[in-house]
Design an enzyme around this catalytic site. Structure first.
Site, PDB file in Angstrom:
ATOM      1  CB  VAL A   1       5.786 -42.708 -19.260  1.00 33.20           C
ATOM      2  CG1 VAL A   1       5.091 -43.899 -18.622  1.00 33.20           C
ATOM      3  CG2 VAL A   1       7.303 -42.896 -19.214  1.00 33.20           C
TER       4      VAL A   1
ATOM      5  CD  GLU B   1      15.756 -27.221 -26.369  1.00 38.87           C
ATOM      6  OE1 GLU B   1      15.021 -28.013 -26.992  1.00 38.87           O
ATOM      7  OE2 GLU B   1      16.908 -26.950 -26.743  1.00 38.87           O
TER       8      GLU B   1
ATOM      9  CE1 TYR C   1      14.111 -35.693 -18.906  1.00 35.26           C
ATOM     10  CE2 TYR C   1      13.130 -33.505 -18.850  1.00 35.26           C
ATOM     11  CZ  TYR C   1      13.209 -34.766 -19.406  1.00 35.26           C
ATOM     12  OH  TYR C   1      12.394 -35.108 -20.459  1.00 35.26           O
TER      13      TYR C   1
HETATM   14  C1  LIG Z   1       7.933 -36.903 -17.413  1.00 40.53           C
HETATM   15  C2  LIG Z   1       7.510 -38.362 -17.554  1.00 40.53           C
HETATM   16  C3  LIG Z   1       8.201 -38.987 -18.756  1.00 40.53           C
HETATM   17  C4  LIG Z   1       7.935 -39.122 -16.270  1.00 40.53           C
HETATM   18  O1  LIG Z   1       7.663 -40.507 -16.469  1.00 40.53           O
HETATM   19  P1  LIG Z   1       7.287 -41.466 -15.230  1.00 40.53           P
HETATM   20  O2  LIG Z   1       7.407 -42.867 -15.689  1.00 40.53           O
HETATM   21  O3  LIG Z   1       5.994 -41.068 -14.634  1.00 40.53           O
HETATM   22  O4  LIG Z   1       8.468 -41.094 -14.222  1.00 40.53           O
HETATM   23  P2  LIG Z   1       9.008 -41.970 -13.002  1.00 40.53           P
HETATM   24  O5  LIG Z   1       7.888 -42.741 -12.375  1.00 40.53           O
HETATM   25  O6  LIG Z   1      10.191 -42.735 -13.464  1.00 40.53           O
HETATM   26  O7  LIG Z   1       9.446 -40.825 -11.984  1.00 40.53           O
HETATM   27  C5  LIG Z   1      10.794 -40.443 -11.834  1.00 40.53           C
HETATM   28  C6  LIG Z   1      10.835 -39.164 -11.029  1.00 40.53           C
HETATM   29  O8  LIG Z   1      10.272 -38.094 -11.781  1.00 40.53           O
HETATM   30  C7  LIG Z   1       9.586 -37.189 -10.885  1.00 40.53           C
HETATM   31  N1  LIG Z   1       8.163 -37.212 -11.182  1.00 40.53           N
HETATM   32  C8  LIG Z   1       7.531 -38.000 -12.082  1.00 40.53           C
HETATM   33  N2  LIG Z   1       6.215 -37.680 -12.125  1.00 40.53           N
HETATM   34  C9  LIG Z   1       6.023 -36.679 -11.246  1.00 40.53           C
HETATM   35  C10 LIG Z   1       4.898 -35.897 -10.875  1.00 40.53           C
HETATM   36  N3  LIG Z   1       3.677 -36.139 -11.393  1.00 40.53           N
HETATM   37  N4  LIG Z   1       5.073 -34.913  -9.976  1.00 40.53           N
HETATM   38  C11 LIG Z   1       6.290 -34.673  -9.430  1.00 40.53           C
HETATM   39  N5  LIG Z   1       7.408 -35.380  -9.739  1.00 40.53           N
HETATM   40  C12 LIG Z   1       7.274 -36.366 -10.644  1.00 40.53           C
HETATM   41  C13 LIG Z   1       9.833 -37.718  -9.479  1.00 40.53           C
HETATM   42  O9  LIG Z   1      11.021 -37.105  -9.012  1.00 40.53           O
HETATM   43  C14 LIG Z   1      10.046 -39.191  -9.739  1.00 40.53           C
HETATM   44  O10 LIG Z   1      10.805 -39.808  -8.753  1.00 40.53           O
HETATM   45  P3  LIG Z   1      10.070 -40.440  -7.457  1.00 40.53           P
HETATM   46  O11 LIG Z   1       9.005 -41.350  -7.965  1.00 40.53           O
HETATM   47  O12 LIG Z   1      11.188 -41.156  -6.752  1.00 40.53           O
HETATM   48  O13 LIG Z   1       9.497 -39.285  -6.704  1.00 40.53           O
HETATM   49  C15 LIG Z   1       5.959 -38.488 -17.671  1.00 40.53           C
HETATM   50  O14 LIG Z   1       5.359 -37.728 -16.648  1.00 40.53           O
HETATM   51  C16 LIG Z   1       5.421 -38.020 -19.006  1.00 40.53           C
HETATM   52  O15 LIG Z   1       5.355 -38.795 -19.973  1.00 40.53           O
HETATM   53  N6  LIG Z   1       4.973 -36.753 -19.079  1.00 40.53           N
HETATM   54  C17 LIG Z   1       4.396 -36.216 -20.317  1.00 40.53           C
HETATM   55  C18 LIG Z   1       5.451 -36.012 -21.387  1.00 40.53           C
HETATM   56  C19 LIG Z   1       6.568 -35.131 -20.896  1.00 40.53           C
HETATM   57  O16 LIG Z   1       6.361 -34.208 -20.145  1.00 40.53           O
HETATM   58  N7  LIG Z   1       7.789 -35.438 -21.366  1.00 40.53           N
HETATM   59  C20 LIG Z   1       8.974 -34.671 -21.041  1.00 40.53           C
HETATM   60  C21 LIG Z   1       9.162 -33.616 -22.083  1.00 40.53           C
HETATM   61  S1  LIG Z   1      10.679 -32.705 -21.827  1.00 40.53           S
END
Ligand SMILES: CC(C)(COP(=O)(O)OP(=O)(O)OC[C@H]1O[C@@H](n2cnc3c(N)ncnc32)[C@H](O)[C@@H]1OP(=O)(O)O)[C@@H](O)C(=O)NCCC(=O)NCCS
Length: 163
Positions: free
Chosen positions: A81, A113, A125
């Protein structure tokens, strides 16, 4: 980090097409320490066993999630995202969309992974029902970080968690 007002009612999901490639590359380069190449994304457009979902907010590309259908497993290959749109529930909704699409295509489980230090992704996840199954030492070539292997079983009866 989240900035400004985000109207999730404008969130839409589309299948990957050429028009998405440029903004996706920007998100990928801002999100992934070992980013996929432009060619890798293009290959996904016509990938017969692939599912590639693009998230758009008010018509702007804000994220993407990709999986390969391997016999009965949905193997998640890439998820991101845009940094300025994180923590608004887009990643969760996008993953739910991808898992539902995988379920409709007859997949019974899903695996992925993730870097051991990627707490945000691991929590996301886990919320969806994935469990840690194994750890691969030094799996990532760029910084030798361990990978955590996660599995979600029972996809054929899986329902998304309540928002
Ligand atoms: C991982 C990622 C896709 C999450 O996307 P996002 O839109 O921010 O996620 P959401 O807002 O839907 O969050 C869903 C849940 O994820 C967890 N979460 C997301 N960001 C978090 C953070 N910074 N710290 C802790 N938990 C987190 C929480 O459990 C959250 O639920 P909550 O809001 O009810 O607490 C985003 O952080 C990202 O793009 N990261 C970089 C790329 C990456 O790591 N991809 C995964 C590779 S395997």
């Amino acid at each position: 980090m989240a900035t400004g007002y985000i109207d999730l009612k404008t969130l839409r999901f589309e299948k990957l097409s050429e028009a998405h490639i440029k903004p996706i590359l920007e998100i990928e380069r801002a999100s992934n320490g070992a980013p996929w190449s432009e060619r890798s994304f293009r290959n996904e457009i016509e990938h017969r066993d692939g599912a590639f979902v693009v998230a758009l907010l008010s018509g702007q590309v804000v994220g993407f999630g990709a999986a390969w259908m391997v016999i009965d497993e949905a193997h998640i290959t890439n998820v991101a995202v845009a940094p300025e749109h994180r923590r608004h529930g887009i990643g969760r909704r996008m993953m739910i969309h991808l898992l539902q699409a995988s379920k409709q295509r007859g997949m019974t489980c899903s695996t992925l992974e993730v870097r051991a230090g990627n707490e945000a992704a691991i929590r996301l996840y886990e919320q969806l029902g994935y469990e840690v199954a194994a750890r691969r030492k030094g799996y990532y070539p760029d910084n030798k970080e361990d990978a955590v292997v996660m599995w979600l079983y029972g996809l054929e009866t899986w329902e998304p968690p309540k928002p």
